[in-house]
Design an enzyme around this catalytic site. Structure first.
Site, PDB file in Angstrom:
ATOM      1  N   GLY A  32      69.405  68.834 -46.455  1.00 23.03           N
ATOM      2  CA  GLY A  32      69.329  67.559 -47.149  1.00 23.03           C
ATOM      3  C   GLY A  32      68.832  66.424 -46.269  1.00 23.03           C
ATOM      4  O   GLY A  32      68.290  66.642 -45.195  1.00 23.03           O
ATOM      5  N   TYR A  33      69.031  65.196 -46.770  1.00 24.82           N
ATOM      6  CA  TYR A  33      68.485  63.987 -46.151  1.00 24.82           C
ATOM      7  C   TYR A  33      66.987  64.197 -45.922  1.00 24.82           C
ATOM      8  O   TYR A  33      66.461  64.070 -44.819  1.00 24.82           O
ATOM      9  CB  TYR A  33      69.217  63.619 -44.855  1.00 24.82           C
ATOM     10  CG  TYR A  33      69.298  62.115 -44.682  1.00 24.82           C
ATOM     11  CD1 TYR A  33      70.130  61.358 -45.493  1.00 24.82           C
ATOM     12  CD2 TYR A  33      68.511  61.464 -43.744  1.00 24.82           C
ATOM     13  CE1 TYR A  33      70.177  59.984 -45.380  1.00 24.82           C
ATOM     14  CE2 TYR A  33      68.555  60.082 -43.618  1.00 24.82           C
ATOM     15  CZ  TYR A  33      69.393  59.350 -44.447  1.00 24.82           C
ATOM     16  OH  TYR A  33      69.443  57.990 -44.331  1.00 24.82           O
ATOM     17  N   HIS A  35      62.962  64.406 -45.770  1.00 31.33           N
ATOM     18  CA  HIS A  35      61.891  63.501 -45.317  1.00 31.33           C
ATOM     19  C   HIS A  35      60.546  64.192 -45.542  1.00 31.33           C
ATOM     20  O   HIS A  35      60.483  65.279 -46.142  1.00 31.33           O
ATOM     21  CB  HIS A  35      62.125  63.127 -43.848  1.00 31.33           C
ATOM     22  CG  HIS A  35      62.371  64.309 -42.952  1.00 31.33           C
ATOM     23  ND1 HIS A  35      61.415  65.271 -42.700  1.00 31.33           N
ATOM     24  CD2 HIS A  35      63.480  64.711 -42.284  1.00 31.33           C
ATOM     25  CE1 HIS A  35      61.906  66.184 -41.883  1.00 31.33           C
ATOM     26  NE2 HIS A  35      63.171  65.881 -41.632  1.00 31.33           N
ATOM     27  N   HIS A  38      60.267  67.941 -44.833  1.00 37.62           N
ATOM     28  CA  HIS A  38      60.755  68.807 -45.916  1.00 37.62           C
ATOM     29  C   HIS A  38      59.771  68.800 -47.084  1.00 37.62           C
ATOM     30  O   HIS A  38      59.523  69.821 -47.707  1.00 37.62           O
ATOM     31  CB  HIS A  38      62.115  68.320 -46.430  1.00 37.62           C
ATOM     32  CG  HIS A  38      63.206  68.333 -45.402  1.00 37.62           C
ATOM     33  ND1 HIS A  38      63.761  67.189 -44.896  1.00 37.62           N
ATOM     34  CD2 HIS A  38      63.854  69.362 -44.807  1.00 37.62           C
ATOM     35  CE1 HIS A  38      64.707  67.501 -44.028  1.00 37.62           C
ATOM     36  NE2 HIS A  38      64.781  68.812 -43.949  1.00 37.62           N
ATOM     37  N   GLN A  62      77.083  76.287 -38.718  1.00 42.52           N
ATOM     38  CA  GLN A  62      76.055  76.254 -37.679  1.00 42.52           C
ATOM     39  C   GLN A  62      76.234  75.069 -36.724  1.00 42.52           C
ATOM     40  O   GLN A  62      75.418  74.866 -35.842  1.00 42.52           O
ATOM     41  CB  GLN A  62      74.652  76.267 -38.294  1.00 42.52           C
ATOM     42  CG  GLN A  62      74.217  74.989 -38.992  1.00 42.52           C
ATOM     43  CD  GLN A  62      72.872  75.165 -39.691  1.00 42.52           C
ATOM     44  OE1 GLN A  62      72.746  75.876 -40.681  1.00 42.52           O
ATOM     45  NE2 GLN A  62      71.837  74.524 -39.157  1.00 42.52           N
ATOM     46  N   ASP A 151      61.662  73.515 -35.883  1.00 38.61           N
ATOM     47  CA  ASP A 151      62.728  74.390 -35.382  1.00 38.61           C
ATOM     48  C   ASP A 151      62.093  75.744 -35.086  1.00 38.61           C
ATOM     49  O   ASP A 151      62.306  76.725 -35.817  1.00 38.61           O
ATOM     50  CB  ASP A 151      63.829  74.532 -36.436  1.00 38.61           C
ATOM     51  CG  ASP A 151      64.554  73.224 -36.665  1.00 38.61           C
ATOM     52  OD1 ASP A 151      65.313  72.814 -35.786  1.00 38.61           O
ATOM     53  OD2 ASP A 151      64.331  72.603 -37.717  1.00 38.61           O
ATOM     54  N   GLN A 154      64.334  78.760 -34.645  1.00 35.81           N
ATOM     55  CA  GLN A 154      64.881  79.157 -35.943  1.00 35.81           C
ATOM     56  C   GLN A 154      63.848  79.968 -36.739  1.00 35.81           C
ATOM     57  O   GLN A 154      64.181  80.976 -37.356  1.00 35.81           O
ATOM     58  CB  GLN A 154      65.294  77.914 -36.730  1.00 35.81           C
ATOM     59  CG  GLN A 154      65.697  78.185 -38.166  1.00 35.81           C
ATOM     60  CD  GLN A 154      66.298  76.956 -38.828  1.00 35.81           C
ATOM     61  OE1 GLN A 154      67.468  76.681 -38.639  1.00 35.81           O
ATOM     62  NE2 GLN A 154      65.502  76.216 -39.584  1.00 35.81           N
ATOM     63  N   ARG A 188      67.785  63.638 -38.107  1.00 36.69           N
ATOM     64  CA  ARG A 188      68.592  63.018 -37.047  1.00 36.69           C
ATOM     65  C   ARG A 188      67.934  61.768 -36.467  1.00 36.69           C
ATOM     66  O   ARG A 188      68.603  61.025 -35.742  1.00 36.69           O
ATOM     67  CB  ARG A 188      68.896  64.034 -35.945  1.00 36.69           C
ATOM     68  CG  ARG A 188      69.912  65.089 -36.373  1.00 36.69           C
ATOM     69  CD  ARG A 188      70.381  65.972 -35.219  1.00 36.69           C
ATOM     70  NE  ARG A 188      71.517  66.786 -35.592  1.00 36.69           N
ATOM     71  CZ  ARG A 188      71.457  68.082 -35.929  1.00 36.69           C
ATOM     72  NH1 ARG A 188      70.307  68.704 -35.952  1.00 36.69           N
ATOM     73  NH2 ARG A 188      72.564  68.753 -36.256  1.00 36.69           N
TER      74      ARG A 188
HETATM   75  O1  PAF Z   1      66.762  73.910 -40.609  1.00 43.71           O
HETATM   76  C1  PAF Z   1      67.776  73.613 -41.292  1.00 43.71           C
HETATM   77  O2  PAF Z   1      67.835  72.567 -41.910  1.00 43.71           O
HETATM   78  C2  PAF Z   1      68.946  74.578 -41.338  1.00 43.71           C
HETATM   79  O3  PAF Z   1      69.132  75.198 -40.114  1.00 43.71           O
HETATM   80  C3  PAF Z   1      68.825  75.623 -42.465  1.00 43.71           C
HETATM   81  C4  PAF Z   1      67.626  76.522 -42.257  1.00 43.71           C
HETATM   82  C5  PAF Z   1      68.706  74.924 -43.802  1.00 43.71           C
HETATM   83  C6  PAF Z   1      70.078  76.498 -42.504  1.00 43.71           C
HETATM   84  O4  PAF Z   1      71.227  75.755 -42.754  1.00 43.71           O
END
Ligand code: PAF
Length: 280
Positions: A32-33, A35, A38, A62, A151, A154, A188
């Protein structure tokens, strides 16, 4: 107004109907939040799928015990408008108890890829990310799921997890979206004061210099890291968590730059930990 779904059975029911109709489904997992970063993921998902689900869930597992779970910014109303305007179909916004009931005790963990970079200072982070993503993939059965390269670790981790565990979906990586002055977009960034916001530019600036050095033929990873470190150290509000050059997407430390690499950093600006990277 876009449909906000809070319960797993309701979402599964909708997806069952979509599958019956033969619709392809794109998932954009977020906390969420939202920008522009996203939005670029949602735009891509909308262009490639019949239906798009944006999950909007601040995943408690997490976050480490001293991290910013309680203060992580939230604004479902603003997120709904962004999702609706971008053409998404559903926001999945469960409460933590919906995702993790009292009996919850199964986790997805990974031996490789998660120990270095962000995993060093956030030892339980990727276990939380892999677990929530495994759940979201099982709940939504997407054809494709979209992740930002900001990320980068990730992105490498989730791609590997999908391969290891035979999830039936494609992971789509999307480029980093930056502010006009170069700062990588992040939820952030909202923590930064005006002074810190200016100081935060040192991340993208130093990365750019490192990239230029590599493009001019520097093969010694240490020399590139030293240059980036020295630039970051000129900024009094910045404190380096890590700056590393590793192989991409295997994330092995490397000394000589003779393959595809990820140059990644995490830097505190005041109390806010920011990440940025470049893949070359
Ligand atoms: O990148 C993120 O915002 C988070 O790590 C994710 C992939 C939504 C998992 O909670």
């Amino acid at each position: 107004m876009i449909k906000v779904v809070k319960k797993i059975p309701e979402l599964k029911e909708i997806i069952k109907e979509w599958k019956k109709e033969g619709y392809s489904i794109g998932l954009v997992p977020t906390m969420g939040y939202l920008h522009e970063g996203h939005k670029s993921l949602i735009d891509k998902a909308v262009s490639e799928n019949d239906k798009v689900i944006v999950s909007d869930f601040v995943n408690p597992i997490q976050f480490g015990p001293t991290e910013d779970l309680a203060t992580y910014p939230r604004d479902l109303e603003k997120d709904s408008i962004l999702c609706e305007n971008a053409g998404a179909d559903i926001i999945f916004n469960p409460e933590p108890e919906e995702m993790y009931n009292d009996n919850f005790s199964s986790f997805v963990d990974m031996n490789t890829l998660t120990k270095g970079l962000c995993g060093k200072t956030r030892p339980t982070h990727f276990r939380g990310v892999c677990t929530v993503l495994a759940k979201l993939f099982n709940i939504t059965s997407p054809d494709k799921a979209y992740f930002g390269q900001k990320d980068a670790q990730q992105l490498a981790v989730v791609t590997h997890m999908v391969e290891d565990l035979n999830f039936n979906l494609e992971i789509v990586g999307c480029p980093i979206i930056r502010e006009e002055d170069g700062l990588a977009k992040s939820s952030r960034n909202t923590y930064l004061s005006d002074e810190e916001r200016k100081a935060a530019l040192i991340l993208s600036k130093s990365l750019k210099e490192g990239k230029a050095l590599i493009e001019n033929g520097e093969k010694d990873a240490k020399k590139v890291i030293d240059l980036i470190k020295s630039l970051i150290n000129t900024e009094p509000l910045a404190k380096i968590d890590y700056i590393e050059i590793v192989s991409w997407p295997t994330l092995e430390p490397i000394e000589t730059i003779d393959q595809k690499i990820l140059c990644a950093m995490a830097v505190y600006i005041g109390k806010t930990r920011l990440i940025d990277n470049v893949i070359l």
